[in-house]
Design an enzyme around this catalytic site. Sequence first.
Site, PDB file in Angstrom:
ATOM      1  N   GLY A  60      57.547  68.096 -21.822  1.00 44.54           N
ATOM      2  CA  GLY A  60      57.473  67.776 -23.234  1.00 44.54           C
ATOM      3  C   GLY A  60      58.477  66.784 -23.776  1.00 44.54           C
ATOM      4  O   GLY A  60      58.515  66.545 -24.982  1.00 44.54           O
ATOM      5  N   ASP A 102      42.203  70.597 -18.573  1.00 48.50           N
ATOM      6  CA  ASP A 102      41.833  69.334 -17.938  1.00 48.50           C
ATOM      7  C   ASP A 102      41.045  68.498 -18.940  1.00 48.50           C
ATOM      8  O   ASP A 102      39.976  68.914 -19.396  1.00 48.50           O
ATOM      9  CB  ASP A 102      40.982  69.633 -16.703  1.00 48.50           C
ATOM     10  CG  ASP A 102      40.688  68.410 -15.865  1.00 48.50           C
ATOM     11  OD1 ASP A 102      40.695  67.285 -16.416  1.00 48.50           O
ATOM     12  OD2 ASP A 102      40.426  68.567 -14.657  1.00 48.50           O
ATOM     13  N   LYS A 167      52.511  55.618 -15.774  1.00 51.28           N
ATOM     14  CA  LYS A 167      53.441  55.564 -14.644  1.00 51.28           C
ATOM     15  C   LYS A 167      52.667  55.296 -13.365  1.00 51.28           C
ATOM     16  O   LYS A 167      51.570  55.823 -13.167  1.00 51.28           O
ATOM     17  CB  LYS A 167      54.198  56.882 -14.510  1.00 51.28           C
ATOM     18  CG  LYS A 167      55.099  56.941 -13.273  1.00 51.28           C
ATOM     19  CD  LYS A 167      56.094  58.067 -13.350  1.00 51.28           C
ATOM     20  CE  LYS A 167      55.478  59.423 -13.118  1.00 51.28           C
ATOM     21  NZ  LYS A 167      56.514  60.491 -13.122  1.00 51.28           N
TER      22      LYS A 167
END
Length: 214
Positions: A60, A102, A167
Amino acid sequence: MAKKKLNKNWLHDHINDPYVKLAQKEGYRARAVYKLKEIDESEKLIKPGQIIVDLGCTPGSWSQYVRNKLSGSVGGGINGIIIGLDMLEMEPIADVHYIQGDFREQNVLEQLEVVLAGRKVDLVLSDMAPNLSGIAVADAARMMDIIELAIDFAQHHMKPSGSLLVKCFNGSGFNDIVEKFRHEFKTVTQKKPKASRDKSSEIFLLGKTLKNPL
């Protein structure tokens, strides 16, 4: 024996890491926050009034940073909307809409749409990464899968003028990922923040303005 030594070395580096110490001091859940902070400060990504989605948000720290940027004050509400998505459980963060599951699944998307209420997202953040096997070809394929998921999410939920930050790793398959980004975004920038460890091949790709919004 070698594995035990490796673990000890990692623990030593982690404890003495200035970004780990800074995160603890400033109340962030992970040192990864300083990667986003540096990129945001150079690119001016996060602005008041935006709708921002944090993919793979657990634990978080990125959502914490976004919340602080959109608030200007602690505990006083925010000017914008933050949505965190992750399959793993996350401790609540004030003013962050957290959805566990998901995001490829219909029930998760339905929860997302309730929060969005017909609006489009300004910025999608993804610090997601696969569990690496050490087999270059397999790891590259897993990384590409995650990047494609993030791009697909952006195409469906982001404003055409929005931005996607992901990323990835500069190794096998990296050039293919860059080409994928160039195919989908008008502007693509590679970012290697100082908080990324020197030994890490981690790098971030920033795509601005969708070429093929859905």
